[in-house]
Design an enzyme around this catalytic site. Structure first.
Site, PDB file in Angstrom:
ATOM      1  N   ASN A 103     -63.196  25.651  -0.696  1.00 50.64           N
ATOM      2  CA  ASN A 103     -62.192  24.618  -0.421  1.00 50.64           C
ATOM      3  C   ASN A 103     -60.784  25.163  -0.257  1.00 50.64           C
ATOM      4  O   ASN A 103     -59.819  24.406  -0.214  1.00 50.64           O
ATOM      5  CB  ASN A 103     -62.216  23.553  -1.522  1.00 50.64           C
ATOM      6  CG  ASN A 103     -63.623  23.076  -1.819  1.00 50.64           C
ATOM      7  OD1 ASN A 103     -64.170  23.365  -2.889  1.00 50.64           O
ATOM      8  ND2 ASN A 103     -64.245  22.434  -0.844  1.00 50.64           N
ATOM      9  N   VAL A 110     -55.278  24.303   0.784  1.00 45.37           N
ATOM     10  CA  VAL A 110     -56.234  23.746  -0.167  1.00 45.37           C
ATOM     11  C   VAL A 110     -56.781  22.435   0.371  1.00 45.37           C
ATOM     12  O   VAL A 110     -56.034  21.601   0.867  1.00 45.37           O
ATOM     13  CB  VAL A 110     -55.536  23.470  -1.524  1.00 45.37           C
ATOM     14  CG1 VAL A 110     -56.535  22.937  -2.535  1.00 45.37           C
ATOM     15  CG2 VAL A 110     -54.840  24.717  -2.031  1.00 45.37           C
ATOM     16  N   CYS A 111     -58.104  22.271   0.310  1.00 41.92           N
ATOM     17  CA  CYS A 111     -58.688  20.987   0.703  1.00 41.92           C
ATOM     18  C   CYS A 111     -58.954  20.172  -0.549  1.00 41.92           C
ATOM     19  O   CYS A 111     -59.924  20.369  -1.248  1.00 41.92           O
ATOM     20  CB  CYS A 111     -59.987  21.186   1.481  1.00 41.92           C
ATOM     21  SG  CYS A 111     -60.583  19.631   2.167  1.00 41.92           S
ATOM     22  N   LEU A 112     -58.016  19.286  -0.860  1.00 42.99           N
ATOM     23  CA  LEU A 112     -58.177  18.411  -2.015  1.00 42.99           C
ATOM     24  C   LEU A 112     -57.729  17.033  -1.534  1.00 42.99           C
ATOM     25  O   LEU A 112     -56.602  16.883  -1.082  1.00 42.99           O
ATOM     26  CB  LEU A 112     -57.301  18.928  -3.177  1.00 42.99           C
ATOM     27  CG  LEU A 112     -57.349  18.141  -4.477  1.00 42.99           C
ATOM     28  CD1 LEU A 112     -58.756  18.180  -5.078  1.00 42.99           C
ATOM     29  CD2 LEU A 112     -56.346  18.717  -5.486  1.00 42.99           C
TER      30      LEU A 112
END
Ligand code: ZN
Lengths: 184, 421
Positions: A103, A110-112
């Site tokens: 992620n 950042v993939c959040l």
């Protein structure tokens, strides 16, 4: 309830008080951010915040040292940039190291979900910190930024664990060398 | 009657001001005083764009004669389709100045005072002179600033510092107008989570599975640009920046077989441009101007406190009361004043605060707009600000400077002002 005409009839008296020096105002973003930050009293031992300039609450770093999971033993450093439209806008977060994580891409993006499409003003700095920590406990193969790492996690957890271990020590996977992030 | 007035000029308006009405507000007194007040009170319009042009026209035709307008923009060709106070020859000139001149030429007896610049250039002394402030802005950030400044000016001990804010906003066929009475009704910040936010796409869609032209543009602006120009911010008005983003997005589109990426769309995504419909501006501005008239004169009940207008699925409009939020960082904050000898230390001030009866502080953190005086958390800030505890108040704050106090034990923040003795 309100009668501004009657207020005016009393004649301006305050204008004469003469505090003409322009005072700098605390912005609504700063008011909210001070509350968020000063409430972070009982941080878990796995998270630490540092401020390069203690007067500037809009720029800081978060260090995460996971005590369980694939990433145990690593020290991960994120920069937070909060913009003047916080909390309407989410903080911008980047990982400062090149790490092997489904992620997080090689540039540190950042993939959040709560950092982008699911951000809401009721969330705060603590929500983001908790979200980031969770990414190290439960890396998620469903929303990949690093597709190759996600594929390994999905198909072969043992291999993924070995790759993480190697890369945390500055090793390479598929010809890409990662940063050594092991705690001394 | 001023020399600008001709017989019956204000006949219709005066119908409401010369006799009692069934919906008049408490304290309404028909007669000359209220007419004079309408013609003489100072009203500020923030923004001279789509809403601002309408507002200035409406207010001038509603009997307001001392109108001020503030705007930082200059006129662009693309404004001319709806911002009707501007002509082709005005392109490049400041909106506030051109709008003020136009209205003064057209409506006899009205003075419109323009300020070409940012709302942040002006301080409380400036905003204090107005009876009513109307915002016709298109940015959440500017609105939040105006709201916080005007709400923050209100001192409960001094009713004259209460300035009603009327806020209008439009987005395509949708719009809203609202009345904010500082610390009495919900403020802009109380309802921040109601604001529509720009469409954002999940990072992984942008990075790996783009399907729409917008995804490619978003990739160009949030992934490729920071990599190519780490220290340069994108300027949506710089054609070179937009061209670079367009070409990068086109390359990305070719890779994923996505078409429809254009210069206009790129600029639209980067600047988050929302279509502006002239008639929606007219509806919302008219509603704001009517509320200003009602609040200034009290002749009839004003809006309580939020009107939404939805014109894109047939027409729907609804007015309801937004509730104040107790923990609102802007209007929920309590104000306290302390008299203190500036030779005392910050630590002694902290003791005084802990003894204050009005608020139950346990672990206060203190900041001015520019400086962290003392932060209880996180640990690093505590260590860095601890040395300030032994410093004298006079070395840390200026007299009258605002200090914000937060405390994990209370949901709101406090505004502290120190008077030196
Ligand atoms: Zn509020």
């Amino acid at each position: 309830m309100l009668n501004i005409m009657s207020l005016k009839n009393k004649k301006a008296s305050a204008a004469a008080a003469g505090e003409s020096a322009k005072k700098s105002k605390t912005t609504p973003a700063a008011l909210r951010l001070q509350k968020d930050i000063s409430d972070l009293k009982d941080l878990p031992s796995t998270m630490k915040l540092s401020f390069p300039n203690p007067d500037d609450l809009f720029n800081f770093t978060l260090t995460i040292t996971p005590d369980e999971g694939f990433y145990k033993g690593g020290v991960f450093v994120f920069t937070f940039k909060v913009n003047p439209n916080y909390p309407h806008d989410a903080p911008k977060v980047l990982c400062t190291q090149k790490i092997y994580h489904p992620n997080i891409d090689l540039e540190g993006n950042v993939c959040l979900n709560i950092l982008r499409e699911d951000w809401k003003p009721v969330l705060n700095i603590n929500s983001v910190m908790v979200g980031l920590q969770y990414l190290f406990l439960e890396p998620n193969a469903e929303d990949p930024l690093n597709k190759v790492a996600a594929e390994v996690l999905r198909s072969n957890r043992k291999q993924f664990e070995q790759n993480v271990n190697r890369t945390l020590r500055g090793g390479a996977v598929d010809g890409i060398t990662f940063d050594n992030v092991i705690k001394n | 009657m001023s020399h600008h007035d001709w017989p019956d000029r204000w006949k219709d308006l005066y119908t409401y001001l010369e006799r009692p009405g069934p919906f008049e507000n408490d304290g309404f007194e028909p007669g000359d005083a209220v007419k004079d007040f309408l013609h003489s009170c100072k009203i500020l319009v923030i923004g001279a764009g789509g809403l601002g042009c309408e507002l200035l026209k409406d207010l001038a035709l509603s009997g307001f004669r001392d109108i001020h307008v503030i705007d930082m923009d200059t006129i662009d060709v693309s404004n001319l389709n709806r911002q009707f106070l501007f002509r082709h020859k005005d392109v490049g000139k400041p909106k506030a100045i051109v709008a003020a001149e136009f209205v003064m030429n057209r409506v006899p007896g009205v003075t419109v005072t323009p300020y070409f610049g940012k709302i942040q250039d002006k301080d409380e002394e400036y905003y204090k002179q107005f009876s009513i402030i109307i915002c016709g802005l298109d940015s959440v950030e500017a609105r939040r600033w105006a709201n916080a400044t005007i709400v923050g000016m209100f001192d409960e001990g001094d009713p004259e510092t209460l300035k009603p804010i009327i806020d209008g906003g439009t987005e395509g066929f949708k719009g809203q107008s609202r009345v904010i009475l500082p610390r009495i009704s919900a403020c802009y910040e109380c309802s921040l989570d109601m604001q529509t936010k720009p469409t954002t796409f999940p990072m992984c869609t942008i990075a790996n599975t783009p399907r729409l032209p917008e995804h490619c543009i978003e990739w160009a602006s949030s992934v490729a640009w920071p990599k190519a120009f780490p220290d340069k911010k994108i300027d949506g008005d710089d054609p070179d920046h937009i061209k670079w983003l367009l070409n990068t997005a086109l390359d990305r589109g070719r890779e994923f077989n996505i078409t429809g990426i254009t210069y206009t769309l790129t600029q639209g995504v980067v600047k988050n441009i929302i279509p502006a419909i002239a008639s929606t501006n007219a509806i919302v501005a008219a509603s704001c101007a009517n509320e200003a008239f009602k609040i200034a004169t009290n002749c009839t009940t004003y809006m309580c406190n939020y009107m939404m207008y939805v014109g894109d699925d047939s027409v729907y409009t609804y007015t309801f009361e937004l509730q104040r939020k107790d923990e609102c960082p802007v209007c929920g904050s309590a104000q306290i004043k302390l008299r203190i000898d500036p030779e005392k230390t910050l630590s002694e001030l902290l003791d005084m605060l802990l003894d204050t009866q009005e608020v139950q502080l346990k672990a206060p953190s203190l900041r001015t707009a520019a400086k962290s005086l003392f932060m209880q958390a996180p640990p690093m800030l505590l260590e860095m600000t601890r040395p300030n505890l032994d410093r004298k108040i006079r070395d840390l704050v200026a007299p009258g400077e605002e200090i914000t106090i937060t405390d994990a034990n209370i949901p709101i923040s406090l505004q502290l002002t120190l008077e030196f003795i």
